[in-house]
Scaffold this motif. Structure first.
Motif: not given
Length: 247
Positions: A176-198
């Motif tokens: 899971l990729y967890l991100r918080y910016r400008h008051g917005e929190g998001t979680i994205e599911q991806h196969p791996s941390e390698d952005v080429d798989t996203w």
């Protein structure tokens, strides 16, 4: 949106719940059972949740009127349904939609969905032919066979602020990729941390919310609490010092 269009659960995230409609099957002297649930969502319209056999299917669909079923009783349709747990969230926005798994050691399948709102969550389950809505309710022996992938075994902070972000892995190995910016929190599911798989079918949005602060930094514990995730007791957490935006 086209009626009978199959929807991705990610399509529901960020949509405000406006109204609830239900359809109930009345048969003989038994208590009525829920067969269909429509959530009227802002910008999407009515979305039908039903169970084809097991699990829950989601599609765009208009509520229909009451009807009779030969030798099988009748179905009544109730608009603005007051007596189902999900109605308490009318006016709130769906933050997250997560799958619920069922595994009793013999069979394994996706049993339903959890919808997370700012003030709580509700589970929509298809364990038999009828739809079951569970909120703050223990389902007896079946509860031990239900599971959600919400526990993190490892978290690595990749940015200490503006944005705050982390790479995380659940106890089942899901990245899971967890991100918080400008008051917005998001979680994205991806196969791996390698952005080429996203970019494939295994990638999707899990969670999104906006706290209205326009902030760029958040504690991991606060992020997880808002997102409905938790750390395993033995979780490995690697953090970096927070960045002071005024420095």
């Amino acid at each position: 949106m086209i009626d009978d269009e199959e929807l991705s659960v990610a399509d529901l995230i960020g949509k405000r719940l406006l109204k609830v409609t239900t359809a109930w099957h009345h048969y003989a002297a038994d208590d009525p059972t829920l067969v269909h649930l429509w959530l009227h969502l802002e910008s999407l319209g009515p979305v039908l949740f039903h169970t084809p056999s097991t699990g829950v299917s989601v599609r765009a669909d208009q509520p229909h009127g009451p009807y009779s079923m030969e030798e099988h009783g009748s179905v009544s349709v109730i608009d603005d349904s007051p007596d189902v747990p999900v109605t308490q969230f009318v006016g709130q926005t769906i933050r997250s939609v997560r799958q619920i798994g069922y595994n009793d050691g013999r069979v394994s399948f996706t049993a339903g969905l959890t919808l997370l709102f700012p003030s709580g969550s509700v589970r929509l389950l298809g364990l038999v032919d009828d739809l079951l809505i569970a909120h703050d309710k223990h389902l007896g022996a079946v509860e031990a066979h239900l599971n959600e992938d919400v526990t993190l075994a490892r978290v690595v902070q990749t940015s200490g602020g503006c944005p705050s972000q982390w790479d995380a892995w659940t106890t089942t190995g899901q990245y899971l990729y967890l991100r918080y910016r400008h008051g917005e929190g998001t979680i994205e599911q991806h196969p791996s941390e390698d952005v080429d798989t996203w970019d494939g079918e295994e990638s999707r949005l899990w969670t999104s919310w906006d706290d209205g602060t326009d902030g760029g930094w958040i504690e991991l514990t606060d992020f997880l609490a808002t997102a409905g995730l938790q750390l395993a007791p033995d979780a490995a957490v690697h953090t970096t010092p927070p960045i002071d935006p005024k420095a």
